[in-house]
Design an enzyme around this catalytic site. Structure first.
Site: not given
Ligand code: AP5
Ligand code: MG
Ligand code: ZN
Length: 215
Positions: A13, A88, A127, A160, A171
Protein backbone atom coordinates in the site's frame (compact mmCIF):
# COMPACT_ATOMS: atom_id res chain seq x y z
CA UNK A 1 -10.96 11.20 -6.77
CA UNK A 2 -11.50 9.69 -3.35
CA UNK A 3 -9.63 6.42 -3.06
CA UNK A 4 -9.00 3.77 -0.39
CA UNK A 5 -5.97 1.45 -0.67
CA UNK A 6 -6.69 -1.83 1.09
CA UNK A 7 -4.72 -4.98 1.75
CA UNK A 8 -2.85 -6.78 4.53
CA UNK A 9 0.45 -5.62 6.08
CA UNK A 10 3.15 -5.87 3.42
CA UNK A 11 0.75 -5.86 0.46
CA UNK A 12 2.46 -2.76 -0.94
CA UNK A 13 0.00 0.00 0.00
CA UNK A 14 2.71 2.48 1.00
CA UNK A 15 4.89 1.55 -1.99
CA UNK A 16 2.03 2.09 -4.45
CA UNK A 17 0.90 5.28 -2.68
CA UNK A 18 4.35 6.82 -3.25
CA UNK A 19 3.95 6.26 -7.00
CA UNK A 20 0.25 7.14 -7.18
CA UNK A 21 0.79 10.55 -5.60
CA UNK A 22 3.32 11.46 -8.28
CA UNK A 23 0.95 10.51 -11.12
CA UNK A 24 -2.23 11.81 -9.46
CA UNK A 25 -1.88 14.92 -7.30
CA UNK A 26 -3.93 13.89 -4.28
CA UNK A 27 -2.75 13.76 -0.65
CA UNK A 28 -1.65 10.38 0.72
CA UNK A 29 -3.25 9.86 4.12
CA UNK A 30 -1.67 6.94 5.97
CA UNK A 31 -2.86 6.48 9.54
CA UNK A 32 0.20 4.30 10.19
CA UNK A 33 2.52 7.14 9.05
CA UNK A 34 0.56 9.64 11.16
CA UNK A 35 0.91 7.44 14.24
CA UNK A 36 4.62 6.83 13.60
CA UNK A 37 5.21 10.57 13.31
CA UNK A 38 3.38 11.11 16.61
CA UNK A 39 5.49 8.38 18.24
CA UNK A 40 8.67 10.02 16.95
CA UNK A 41 7.58 13.42 18.29
CA UNK A 42 6.56 11.83 21.61
CA UNK A 43 3.15 13.52 21.58
CA UNK A 44 0.32 12.22 23.83
CA UNK A 45 -1.21 10.58 20.72
CA UNK A 46 2.13 8.92 19.96
CA UNK A 47 2.49 7.58 23.49
CA UNK A 48 -1.01 6.11 23.37
CA UNK A 49 -0.60 4.63 19.86
CA UNK A 50 2.81 3.06 20.52
CA UNK A 51 1.40 0.64 23.10
CA UNK A 52 -0.86 -0.92 20.49
CA UNK A 53 1.48 -0.69 17.49
CA UNK A 54 4.35 -2.52 19.16
CA UNK A 55 2.00 -5.41 19.93
CA UNK A 56 0.61 -5.51 16.40
CA UNK A 57 -2.83 -4.50 17.63
CA UNK A 58 -5.10 -1.77 16.31
CA UNK A 59 -5.13 1.65 17.95
CA UNK A 60 -8.65 2.21 19.41
CA UNK A 61 -11.27 3.34 16.88
CA UNK A 62 -12.17 6.60 18.62
CA UNK A 63 -8.54 7.79 18.50
CA UNK A 64 -8.05 6.78 14.88
CA UNK A 65 -11.36 8.15 13.61
CA UNK A 66 -10.64 11.51 15.26
CA UNK A 67 -7.33 12.06 13.46
CA UNK A 68 -8.74 11.04 10.06
CA UNK A 69 -11.78 13.24 10.46
CA UNK A 70 -9.54 16.22 11.14
CA UNK A 71 -7.27 15.42 8.19
CA UNK A 72 -10.10 14.97 5.67
CA UNK A 73 -11.53 18.38 6.53
CA UNK A 74 -8.31 20.10 5.40
CA UNK A 75 -8.40 22.06 2.16
CA UNK A 76 -5.91 19.88 0.27
CA UNK A 77 -8.45 17.03 0.33
CA UNK A 78 -10.96 19.02 -1.73
CA UNK A 79 -9.79 17.51 -5.03
CA UNK A 80 -9.50 14.03 -3.59
CA UNK A 81 -7.48 11.84 -1.24
CA UNK A 82 -5.77 8.49 -1.02
CA UNK A 83 -6.46 6.66 2.24
CA UNK A 84 -3.90 3.99 3.20
CA UNK A 85 -4.48 1.81 6.25
CA UNK A 86 -7.87 3.33 7.05
CA UNK A 87 -10.59 2.17 7.52
CA UNK A 88 -9.56 -1.06 9.26
CA UNK A 89 -12.72 -1.95 11.20
CA UNK A 90 -16.43 -1.83 10.41
CA UNK A 91 -16.82 0.96 12.98
CA UNK A 92 -14.13 2.99 11.16
CA UNK A 93 -15.81 2.39 7.77
CA UNK A 94 -19.18 3.53 9.07
CA UNK A 95 -17.62 6.58 10.72
CA UNK A 96 -15.85 7.42 7.46
CA UNK A 97 -19.16 7.31 5.58
CA UNK A 98 -20.69 9.74 8.08
CA UNK A 99 -17.73 12.14 7.83
CA UNK A 100 -17.83 12.04 4.03
CA UNK A 101 -21.58 12.61 3.98
CA UNK A 102 -21.09 15.74 6.08
CA UNK A 103 -18.39 16.91 3.65
CA UNK A 104 -20.63 16.04 0.63
CA UNK A 105 -18.13 13.47 -0.61
CA UNK A 106 -18.07 9.73 -1.25
CA UNK A 107 -15.56 6.94 -1.88
CA UNK A 108 -15.06 6.43 -5.64
CA UNK A 109 -12.98 3.29 -5.44
CA UNK A 110 -11.44 0.87 -2.94
CA UNK A 111 -8.40 -0.93 -4.34
CA UNK A 112 -7.59 -4.19 -2.61
CA UNK A 113 -4.08 -5.60 -3.08
CA UNK A 114 -3.67 -9.34 -2.38
CA UNK A 115 -0.41 -11.22 -1.68
CA UNK A 116 0.10 -14.78 -0.32
CA UNK A 117 0.69 -14.81 3.46
CA UNK A 118 4.26 -16.17 3.55
CA UNK A 119 5.40 -13.57 1.03
CA UNK A 120 3.78 -10.86 3.18
CA UNK A 121 5.85 -11.96 6.17
CA UNK A 122 9.07 -11.92 4.10
CA UNK A 123 8.28 -8.47 2.79
CA UNK A 124 7.51 -7.05 6.22
CA UNK A 125 10.58 -8.44 8.00
CA UNK A 126 12.84 -7.25 5.16
CA UNK A 127 11.45 -3.74 5.02
CA UNK A 128 13.58 -0.70 5.78
CA UNK A 129 12.62 2.91 5.19
CA UNK A 130 14.22 6.34 5.05
CA UNK A 131 14.08 8.37 8.26
CA UNK A 132 13.98 11.58 6.23
CA UNK A 133 11.89 11.14 3.07
CA UNK A 134 10.12 7.90 4.20
CA UNK A 135 11.01 6.05 0.95
CA UNK A 136 10.39 2.30 1.34
CA UNK A 137 13.02 -0.35 0.54
CA UNK A 138 13.40 -4.08 1.10
CA UNK A 139 16.59 -5.91 1.99
CA UNK A 140 15.49 -8.89 -0.11
CA UNK A 141 13.33 -7.45 -2.89
CA UNK A 142 14.33 -3.82 -3.33
CA UNK A 143 17.66 -3.05 -1.61
CA UNK A 144 19.20 0.44 -1.65
CA UNK A 145 22.36 0.86 -3.77
CA UNK A 146 24.42 1.60 -0.64
CA UNK A 147 23.75 -0.23 2.63
CA UNK A 148 21.77 1.87 5.11
CA UNK A 149 21.59 4.94 2.86
CA UNK A 150 18.54 6.27 0.97
CA UNK A 151 19.04 6.40 -2.82
CA UNK A 152 16.73 9.39 -3.08
CA UNK A 153 17.86 11.77 -0.34
CA UNK A 154 20.94 10.21 1.30
CA UNK A 155 19.07 9.89 4.61
CA UNK A 156 19.67 6.90 6.88
CA UNK A 157 17.51 3.79 6.62
CA UNK A 158 15.78 2.24 9.60
CA UNK A 159 13.55 -0.72 10.44
CA UNK A 160 10.07 -0.17 11.88
CA UNK A 161 9.78 -1.45 15.48
CA UNK A 162 6.65 -3.46 14.51
CA UNK A 163 8.42 -5.29 11.67
CA UNK A 164 9.68 -8.24 13.73
CA UNK A 165 8.36 -11.61 12.52
CA UNK A 166 6.20 -12.27 15.60
CA UNK A 167 4.55 -8.83 15.46
CA UNK A 168 4.11 -9.14 11.69
CA UNK A 169 2.22 -12.42 12.16
CA UNK A 170 0.05 -10.84 14.86
CA UNK A 171 -0.77 -7.95 12.50
CA UNK A 172 -1.75 -10.44 9.80
CA UNK A 173 -4.06 -12.17 12.28
CA UNK A 174 -5.63 -8.85 13.27
CA UNK A 175 -6.05 -8.05 9.58
CA UNK A 176 -7.95 -11.32 8.91
CA UNK A 177 -10.18 -10.88 11.91
CA UNK A 178 -10.95 -7.18 11.86
CA UNK A 179 -10.13 -5.72 8.45
CA UNK A 180 -10.76 -8.43 5.84
CA UNK A 181 -14.54 -8.33 6.57
CA UNK A 182 -14.53 -4.75 5.24
CA UNK A 183 -13.91 -6.02 1.72
CA UNK A 184 -17.57 -7.12 1.61
CA UNK A 185 -18.60 -3.66 2.83
CA UNK A 186 -17.03 -2.00 -0.22
CA UNK A 187 -18.02 -4.82 -2.57
CA UNK A 188 -21.64 -4.15 -1.59
CA UNK A 189 -21.18 -0.49 -2.48
CA UNK A 190 -19.93 -1.59 -5.93
CA UNK A 191 -16.56 0.20 -5.59
CA UNK A 192 -14.17 -2.67 -4.81
CA UNK A 193 -11.34 -3.60 -7.21
CA UNK A 194 -9.11 -6.50 -6.24
CA UNK A 195 -5.72 -7.04 -7.85
CA UNK A 196 -2.67 -9.24 -7.28
CA UNK A 197 0.21 -7.58 -5.51
CA UNK A 198 2.74 -10.41 -5.95
CA UNK A 199 4.08 -8.92 -9.16
CA UNK A 200 6.60 -6.22 -10.02
CA UNK A 201 5.74 -2.89 -8.40
CA UNK A 202 5.33 -1.24 -11.81
CA UNK A 203 2.93 -3.95 -13.00
CA UNK A 204 0.74 -3.48 -9.93
CA UNK A 205 0.84 0.27 -10.47
CA UNK A 206 -0.19 -0.11 -14.14
CA UNK A 207 -3.42 -1.80 -13.00
CA UNK A 208 -4.07 0.85 -10.37
CA UNK A 209 -3.45 3.62 -12.90
CA UNK A 210 -6.01 2.06 -15.23
CA UNK A 211 -8.62 2.01 -12.50
CA UNK A 212 -7.93 5.60 -11.44
CA UNK A 213 -7.93 6.94 -15.01
CA UNK A 214 -11.39 5.54 -15.55
CA UNK A 215 -12.87 7.41 -12.56
P1 AP5 B 1 4.78 -1.58 1.91
O1 AP5 B 1 4.41 -0.80 0.70
O2 AP5 B 1 5.50 -0.88 3.00
O3 AP5 B 1 3.48 -2.37 2.47
P2 AP5 B 1 2.16 -1.85 3.18
O4 AP5 B 1 1.00 -2.48 2.52
O5 AP5 B 1 2.18 -0.36 3.27
O6 AP5 B 1 2.37 -2.56 4.59
P3 AP5 B 1 2.34 -1.97 6.08
O7 AP5 B 1 3.11 -2.94 6.91
O8 AP5 B 1 2.74 -0.54 6.10
O9 AP5 B 1 0.84 -2.11 6.40
P4 AP5 B 1 0.21 -2.10 7.78
O10 AP5 B 1 -1.19 -2.00 7.40
O11 AP5 B 1 0.55 -3.23 8.67
O12 AP5 B 1 0.92 -0.86 8.52
P5 AP5 B 1 0.38 0.58 8.92
O13 AP5 B 1 1.50 1.50 8.90
O14 AP5 B 1 -0.85 0.91 8.17
O15 AP5 B 1 5.64 -2.83 1.41
C1 AP5 B 1 6.14 -3.79 2.33
C2 AP5 B 1 7.51 -4.27 1.88
O16 AP5 B 1 7.35 -4.99 0.65
C3 AP5 B 1 8.51 -3.14 1.60
O17 AP5 B 1 9.78 -3.53 2.02
C4 AP5 B 1 8.48 -2.98 0.07
O18 AP5 B 1 9.72 -2.55 -0.45
C5 AP5 B 1 8.14 -4.39 -0.38
N1 AP5 B 1 7.32 -4.41 -1.60
C6 AP5 B 1 6.21 -3.66 -1.85
N2 AP5 B 1 5.72 -3.94 -3.07
C7 AP5 B 1 6.53 -4.92 -3.60
C8 AP5 B 1 6.53 -5.64 -4.83
N3 AP5 B 1 5.61 -5.43 -5.79
N4 AP5 B 1 7.50 -6.57 -5.01
C9 AP5 B 1 8.46 -6.80 -4.06
N5 AP5 B 1 8.50 -6.15 -2.87
C10 AP5 B 1 7.54 -5.21 -2.65
O19 AP5 B 1 -0.08 0.31 10.44
C11 AP5 B 1 0.86 0.10 11.46
C12 AP5 B 1 0.15 0.07 12.81
O20 AP5 B 1 -0.46 1.34 13.08
C13 AP5 B 1 -1.00 -0.94 12.96
O21 AP5 B 1 -0.54 -2.23 13.31
C14 AP5 B 1 -1.84 -0.29 14.05
O22 AP5 B 1 -1.30 -0.51 15.33
C15 AP5 B 1 -1.72 1.18 13.73
N6 AP5 B 1 -2.78 1.65 12.80
C16 AP5 B 1 -2.61 2.17 11.56
N7 AP5 B 1 -3.80 2.45 11.00
C17 AP5 B 1 -4.74 2.10 11.90
C18 AP5 B 1 -6.17 2.14 11.89
N8 AP5 B 1 -6.86 2.59 10.82
N9 AP5 B 1 -6.83 1.70 12.99
C19 AP5 B 1 -6.15 1.26 14.08
N10 AP5 B 1 -4.82 1.17 14.15
C20 AP5 B 1 -4.10 1.60 13.07
MG1 MG C 1 2.33 1.02 4.86
ZN1 ZN D 1 15.23 9.36 1.76
Amino acid sequence: MNVILMGPPGAGKGTQAEIIKVAFPIPHISTGDMFREAVQNQTPLGKEAKKYMDEGKLVPDEVTIGIVEERLAQADCDQGFLLDGFPRTTIQAEALDKVLERLHKKIDTAINITVPTELLVRRVVGRISCKECKAIYNLEFNPPSQTGVCDICGGSLTQRSDDQEETARKRLEVYSEQTAPLLAYYENKGVLHTLRGDRETREVFADIKNILERL
